[in-house]
Design a protein around this motif. Sequence first.
Motif, short mmCIF file in Angstrom:
data_model
loop_
_atom_site.label_atom_id
_atom_site.label_comp_id
_atom_site.label_asym_id
_atom_site.label_seq_id
_atom_site.Cartn_x
_atom_site.Cartn_y
_atom_site.Cartn_z
N UNK A 100 -1.31 -43.78 46.96
CA UNK A 100 -0.82 -42.71 47.81
C UNK A 100 -1.79 -42.54 48.97
N UNK A 101 -1.31 -42.70 50.12
CA UNK A 101 -2.14 -42.54 51.31
C UNK A 101 -1.79 -41.22 51.99
N UNK A 102 -2.83 -40.59 52.49
CA UNK A 102 -2.65 -39.32 53.16
C UNK A 102 -3.14 -39.50 54.59
N UNK A 103 -2.33 -39.08 55.52
CA UNK A 103 -2.80 -39.23 56.90
C UNK A 103 -3.79 -38.12 57.24
N UNK A 104 -4.45 -38.30 58.34
CA UNK A 104 -5.52 -37.40 58.76
C UNK A 104 -5.03 -35.97 58.95
N UNK A 105 -3.85 -35.78 59.49
CA UNK A 105 -3.33 -34.43 59.72
C UNK A 105 -3.08 -33.70 58.40
N UNK A 106 -2.55 -34.40 57.40
CA UNK A 106 -2.33 -33.77 56.10
C UNK A 106 -3.66 -33.40 55.44
N UNK A 107 -4.64 -34.28 55.56
CA UNK A 107 -5.95 -34.01 54.97
C UNK A 107 -6.59 -32.79 55.63
N UNK A 108 -6.49 -32.70 56.94
CA UNK A 108 -7.04 -31.54 57.65
C UNK A 108 -6.31 -30.27 57.26
N UNK A 109 -5.01 -30.33 57.09
CA UNK A 109 -4.23 -29.16 56.69
C UNK A 109 -4.63 -28.71 55.29
N UNK A 110 -4.78 -29.67 54.36
CA UNK A 110 -5.21 -29.32 52.99
C UNK A 110 -6.62 -28.69 53.01
N UNK A 111 -7.52 -29.30 53.80
CA UNK A 111 -8.88 -28.78 53.90
C UNK A 111 -8.88 -27.36 54.45
N UNK A 112 -8.02 -27.10 55.43
CA UNK A 112 -7.94 -25.75 56.00
C UNK A 112 -7.47 -24.74 54.97
#
Length: 96
Positions: A1-13
């Motif tokens: 499962x790959x997560x793009x950078x925007x999804x990772x930043x949204x989860x981190x936020x």
Amino acid sequence: MTVNLQEAEARAAVIAKQLLPMITAALIVKQPPAPRPLSPKEEAIMAACGELGRAVDRLEATKYTPAEPRARITLEAAARNLRKLIDLREAKHARK
């Protein structure tokens, strides 16, 4: 499962938003450091202060009685003792 950078930043936020109140509460509740222990000279001064206070109480309790002169002498001795201890402590600090 790959997560793009925007999804990772949204989860981190989202995670950061949930953690912020807990971190803030932990910082606010932080206990002050424990007071340092008194030195032997400071303990002697505190004890002398207690003796002086008790001598004042005795003098007030014996006012206008035959025991008043003795209470006054005790008060004077306690005051001299406290002054001596403070002078010794100040002399030590003056040499530095």
